[in-house]
Design a protein around this motif. Structure first.
Motif, PDB file in Angstrom:
ATOM      1  N   LYS A 308      17.409 -24.705 -13.810  1.00 23.81           N
ATOM      2  CA  LYS A 308      18.635 -24.303 -14.511  1.00 23.81           C
ATOM      3  C   LYS A 308      19.175 -25.454 -15.357  1.00 23.81           C
ATOM      4  CE  LYS A 308      19.893 -20.938 -10.942  1.00 23.81           C
ATOM      5  NZ  LYS A 308      20.877 -20.555  -9.883  1.00 23.81           N
ATOM      6  N   PRO A 312      14.275 -24.717 -21.693  1.00 23.33           N
ATOM      7  CA  PRO A 312      13.447 -23.596 -21.238  1.00 23.33           C
ATOM      8  C   PRO A 312      12.095 -23.975 -20.646  1.00 23.33           C
ATOM      9  CG  PRO A 312      14.465 -23.081 -23.348  1.00 23.33           C
ATOM     10  CD  PRO A 312      14.757 -24.526 -23.076  1.00 23.33           C
ATOM     11  N   ASP A 315      12.653 -25.451 -17.218  1.00 24.59           N
ATOM     12  CA  ASP A 315      13.078 -24.414 -16.276  1.00 24.59           C
ATOM     13  C   ASP A 315      11.939 -23.472 -15.914  1.00 24.59           C
ATOM     14  OD1 ASP A 315      15.563 -25.537 -16.369  1.00 24.59           O
ATOM     15  OD2 ASP A 315      16.403 -24.093 -17.778  1.00 24.59           O
ATOM     16  N   VAL A 407      11.466 -17.369 -17.195  1.00 19.75           N
ATOM     17  CA  VAL A 407      12.912 -17.451 -17.458  1.00 19.75           C
ATOM     18  C   VAL A 407      13.316 -16.193 -18.230  1.00 19.75           C
ATOM     19  CG1 VAL A 407      14.783 -18.926 -18.333  1.00 19.75           C
ATOM     20  CG2 VAL A 407      12.611 -19.965 -17.635  1.00 19.75           C
ATOM     21  N   GLU A 409      15.985 -14.561 -18.570  1.00 15.83           N
ATOM     22  CA  GLU A 409      17.286 -14.555 -19.261  1.00 15.83           C
ATOM     23  C   GLU A 409      17.314 -15.478 -20.467  1.00 15.83           C
ATOM     24  OE1 GLU A 409      17.897 -17.877 -16.149  1.00 15.83           O
ATOM     25  OE2 GLU A 409      16.596 -16.143 -16.523  1.00 15.83           O
ATOM     26  N   PHE A 410      16.173 -16.118 -20.769  1.00 17.62           N
ATOM     27  CA  PHE A 410      16.101 -16.985 -21.953  1.00 17.62           C
ATOM     28  C   PHE A 410      16.495 -16.192 -23.208  1.00 17.62           C
ATOM     29  CE2 PHE A 410      13.334 -18.319 -25.561  1.00 17.62           C
ATOM     30  CZ  PHE A 410      13.955 -19.530 -25.829  1.00 17.62           C
ATOM     31  N   TYR A 415      21.742 -17.472 -20.099  1.00 22.08           N
ATOM     32  CA  TYR A 415      20.973 -18.717 -20.004  1.00 22.08           C
ATOM     33  C   TYR A 415      21.889 -19.911 -20.274  1.00 22.08           C
ATOM     34  CZ  TYR A 415      17.231 -22.103 -20.348  1.00 22.08           C
ATOM     35  OH  TYR A 415      16.435 -23.198 -20.132  1.00 22.08           O
TER      36      TYR A 415
END
Length: 440
Positions: A308, A312, A315, A407, A409-410, A415
């Motif tokens: 988090k 990106p 993560d 990820v 929710e990128f 994000y």
């Protein structure tokens, strides 16, 4: 123990070599004067330190042992399986059996070296011969030296010398199958279950103990792109010896010099650990780097662990690690560099986290990789080389395929923003490193 024999025997102690074929120590044991009884010890000194009782590595070892026993049963043999502290186990074994010799393969990690030294003393008092053999590497700690007789600490000249010395003699397999008639015939050993040892069986689709030649043919072009299945995933098998290093090197020499170099990197780090054991005990290879004033920020470390950070690629890598116990090699470098240089958090925290999570965790390679990324190790990236995670993502995951997989929710409002500015972090890192090295 259900093995009943008054016959004089040779014990072969399996550790990081869980296979019958092409096993150096087992080959020499089977050629000894006495019938051979295989042994495996589930080591409580190691297992007791594992907080996660659903550790897939323990399941992997347990399954590998079961496979070995199945093979041995076709030879009318079996394996002694012990759970406990090795020194206590060996004190019991030497009182229970008439042991003439003990064979095993060398383990170069500090704990293993100290354990074997103590086992040697227990056996010596009973007049039992203890022989260790080279098996998990082509060349061990004193076999590749400079012209002055010293240890190489830079990879390129080491790899050159390694390749010059490597020939068919070193790569030939040990023909253990010729001597399998020398196992002591017996059966009926009762084996502790994982539950008996406090662990749960983990359902996991482990990668196969082989590398396809087709993958190696494309290895050089595809290995750096985490969205592609371009890496071998053979690490867990090398770690626990369910595959022979000699077989892999023969295959690499035929199909991929790049993959061969990766295998040589593994040997390089093994000989560094063997010759400079302080690196395996939490110390920097380059002593001045122990003067760096790290930020011991637990909240920032938690964001890194959970994936988090707002970067990106970092993560995605951390979430892949947490989900499946594996992280792509390129991304390991980026995530390690981010922790040590962007967040200025002690690399040892990251090294320990990888050790806890990686299925293919190997002390020598893990430590070597972390110290390389930090700048404190042998042949390390210079401290002023600081990976830009955004640029790395653009280069190696240009379509964000890997990032979106891990990820989801990128690109949405869910994000997080980057937890640290790249330019500021770079300048902070350079100052902290320079201050430490000026003192060192």
């Amino acid at each position: 123990m259900s093995l009943k024999t008054k016959e004089k025997i040779t014990l072969f102690w399996f550790r990081r070599d869980l296979r019958l074929q092409d096993n150096a120590g087992l080959y020499y044991a089977l050629r000894s004067e006495y019938p051979v009884v295989p042994l495996f010890i589930f080591d409580r000194n190691i297992l007791d330190d594992l907080e996660e009782k659903r550790d897939a590595r323990v399941t992997f070892i347990y399954q590998a042992i079961q496979n070995l026993r199945d093979e041995l049963k076709t030879l009318d043999a079996d394996m002694l399986i012990e759970y406990g502290y090795p020194l206590e186990v060996w004190r019991k074994l030497v009182e229970t059996y008439d042991i003439a010799e003990v064979y095993t393969n060398t383990d170069y990690e500090p704990y293993a070296t100290e354990r074997d030294r103590d086992v040697y003393q227990i056996l010596k008092k009973k007049g039992i011969v203890f022989k260790t053999c080279k098996d998990q590497v082509i060349f061990d700690k004193q076999e590749i030296l400079t012209s002055q007789g010293s240890t190489y600490t830079v990879f390129t000249p080491y790899s050159r010398a390694w390749k010059e010395k490597c020939n068919d003699f070193y790569l030939s397999s040990y023909p253990t199958r010729k001597y399998t008639g020398n196992f002591l015939p017996w059966k009926g050993q009762s084996v502790p279950s994982l539950a008996d040892m406090g662990f749960q069986v983990v359902a996991y689709d482990f990668p196969p103990a082989r590398v396809s030649s087709a993958l190696l043919e494309k290895y050089d072009q595809e290995r750096d792109f985490p969205a592609m299945e371009g890496t071998s995933r053979i690490g867990i098998h090398l770690r626990f010896g369910t595959v022979s290093i000699r077989k892999l090197v023969r295959q690499a020499r035929e199909h991929s010099q790049t993959f061969l170099n990766e295998l040589i990197w593994r040997e390089f780090y093994q000989q560094i650990l063997a010759n400079f054991p302080h690196v395996g005990k939490g110390e920097a290879f380059r002593k001045p780097y122990d003067h760096i004033k790290w930020r011991y920020d637990e909240a920032d470390f938690k964001k890194w662990c959970e994936g988090k950070t707002g970067y990106p690629l970092v993560d995605a890598g951390m979430r892949q690690l947490n989900a499946i116990g594996f992280m792509h090699n390129r991304v390991r470098m980026v995530t390690a560099s981010f922790l040590a240089k962007h967040l200025l958090i002690d690399w040892r925290w990251g090294e320990a986290y990888f050790a806890e999570k990686l299925l293919d965790y190997d002390l020598a390679a893990n430590n070597g990789g972390w110290q390389w990324a930090t700048g404190s190790g042998t042949d390390a990236a210079p401290y002023f080389r600081i990976f830009n995670p955004t640029a790395q993502a653009e280069k190696f995951d240009p379509k964000n395929e890997y990032i979106r997989k891990w990820v989801p929710e990128f690109g949405t409002a869910d994000y997080p923003e980057p937890m640290v500015d790249h330019k500021m972090a770079r300048e902070r890192c350079l100052k902290a490193y320079k201050d430490a090295l000026d003192k060192g």
